[in-house]
Design an enzyme around this catalytic site. Structure first.
Site, short mmCIF file in Angstrom:
data_model
loop_
_atom_site.label_atom_id
_atom_site.label_comp_id
_atom_site.label_asym_id
_atom_site.label_seq_id
_atom_site.Cartn_x
_atom_site.Cartn_y
_atom_site.Cartn_z
N GLU A 1 0.81 -1.21 0.00
CA GLU A 1 0.00 0.00 0.00
C GLU A 1 0.86 1.28 0.00
O GLU A 1 0.45 2.31 -0.52
CB GLU A 1 -0.95 -0.03 1.21
N HIS B 1 3.63 1.71 -1.69
CA HIS B 1 3.92 1.96 -3.10
C HIS B 1 2.67 2.47 -3.82
O HIS B 1 2.75 3.37 -4.68
CB HIS B 1 4.39 0.68 -3.80
N GLN C 1 9.03 8.83 1.95
CA GLN C 1 9.76 9.33 3.12
C GLN C 1 10.25 8.19 4.00
O GLN C 1 11.15 8.39 4.82
CB GLN C 1 8.86 10.30 3.91
N SER D 1 8.50 -3.88 2.01
CA SER D 1 8.52 -5.19 1.36
C SER D 1 9.18 -6.23 2.25
O SER D 1 8.93 -7.42 2.11
CB SER D 1 9.27 -5.10 0.03
#
Lengths: 284, 284
Positions: A39, A41, A152, A190
């Site tokens: 989410e 990305h 960020q 990830s």
């Protein structure tokens, strides 16, 4: 159900698609990723779609930013799922090149941003930011975007890419989007999928420690040594956690500071099991 | 009498002029120079004009490619004459920025092309090619040319820039033009004006030595050690000459070779007085 974006694997196909979109008057947005999309990305893709009419997501696990003992080989590759996430978030094209398309035999050139890579992740990941800068500049030159969006969550990476773009006069507008978090505060990554269920539950302590140090600072504690001690104490209280670094630095230069007399960044890297997690908060 | 090209000194004005030319359908050519232009540069401008409809000549004495003991401060600055030469050769715009426009305070990023900078001029000019690559990439990003033209006189620079462009996927077509020579064979160079009249007369011996070694090679001598010995002997026979290097290397990799079993480059750097002159010939 949105259309799945087209996947191209060659620079020539990428450039042709981008040139066609530009000829049609569309602003080009690029979201560079290593895939294994989540989410966080998706938010970057949506941010790119808000300011551009043609959004390219690159999905490339970049070997040059991994150290020899790091997780390049086992880094998750999930292209079908990535493509669906890209489509749902408004991307138009996925660029998923093989390694040899990006690094043909004989490639030797690299880009370096000294000073900014000397703190935080730099010392424990030698060569990492050189690899990041080189591949990001290459992706910019391949896709020729007007706008590129980063997160960020990788604060040092974002700062270094901004510096590179400024120093090399790269004609790309770099935007940094806020970190997206799980319900319990853990920054999406990830690498979270590597965590055992027990470690996953404990991992939310990282952001709690960062919020606590920010609260302490906002309550008037300006001494960085004391703030860092409190931050480390909170982190080592997480069972099994091992601190790589826990630092409060100048938000602009990423250099150490003694007092909070300027905007600062509290940034940490913590191992839970063999998984290295990073997170940060800014202290205005 | 051709019109004098406009001179711009800011990146913003450069980009505006280039954008207008591109919008008018013109191909953009760039000739990066350090000024002190001579007929060799004029040939580069004419070559750019043959393949592009809007030729930009940058005139910038780049501080980052000079060593501390080198001639940055005294390097000739001749902008009015340069502008006239540019106009006569078909340039449309001269970009002559002040140092702080190119390197604002705080700039740290650099580009490096290892291996290719390890031979020839590299060892005697540490940091030189890093400075060249960084400023050339910056100029490419400032001017956004379709084509850029360099001279074969700076053979190692040309080879390194080609490699950088390939490795970083820079969307610029790099062209290398043959060395332009004075009537007596001396390669044209902005530094020739430093030579005393006596040294100027002797300087033609450099190219004679290079031609002699090429002739020897074409006559069947393939042993590089013997060829280099002959080349050095011819160079030290020039009164007052001091050899910095005199090498025969692989024309592609610039690495040392033992036999002429592939295309080679014979390249030399020779001091006459305090002036360092370089020249080269290719051996097919």
């Amino acid at each position: 159900m949105p259309d799945l974006p087209t996947v191209v694997t060659t620079i020539a196909d990428l450039r042709a698609a981008v040139a066609a979109a530009r000829a049609a008057g569309r602003v080009i947005g690029l979201v560079p990723t290593m895939g294994a999309l989540h989410e966080g990305h998706a938010e970057l893709v949506r941010a790119a779609a808000r300011v551009s009419g043609f959004v390219v997501v690159s999905v490339f696990v970049n070997p040059t930013q991994f150290g020899p003992a790091e997780d390049f080989a086992k880094y998750p590759r999930t292209l079908d799922a990535d493509r669906a996430i890209c489509g749902a978030a408004g991307a138009h094209l996925v660029f998923a090149p093989p390694v040899e398309e990006v690094y043909p035999p004989g490639a030797v050139t690299f880009v370096e941003v000294p000073k900014l890579d000397a703190s935080l992740c730099g010392p424990s990941r030698p060569g990492h930011f050189r690899g990041v800068c080189t591949v990001v500049l290459k992706l910019f030159n391949m896709a020729l975007p007007d706008v590129a969006v980063f997160g960020q969550k990788d604060a040092q990476q974002a700062r270094i890419i901004r510096q590179m773009v400024r120093d090399l006069n790269v004609p790309v507008d770099v935007r940094i989007e806020p970190t997206v978090r799980e319900a319990d505060g853990l920054a999406m990554s990830s690498r979270n999928r590597y965590l055992s269920p027990a470690d996953r539950a404990l991992a939310s302590g990282i952001y709690r420690a960062l919020r606590a140090v920010r609260d302490r600072a906002l309550a008037g504690e300006w001494d960085v040594a004391r703030l860092e001690s409190a931050l480390r104490a909170d982190l080592v209280a997480i069972p099994g956690a091992r601190i790589d670094y826990a630092s409060i630095v100048d938000d602009d230069t990423l250099q150490p500071i003694a007092r909070l007399d300027r905007p600062a960044l509290a940034a940490v890297a913590v191992f839970l099991g063999t998984t290295r997690l990073i997170d940060n908060v800014t202290i205005p």
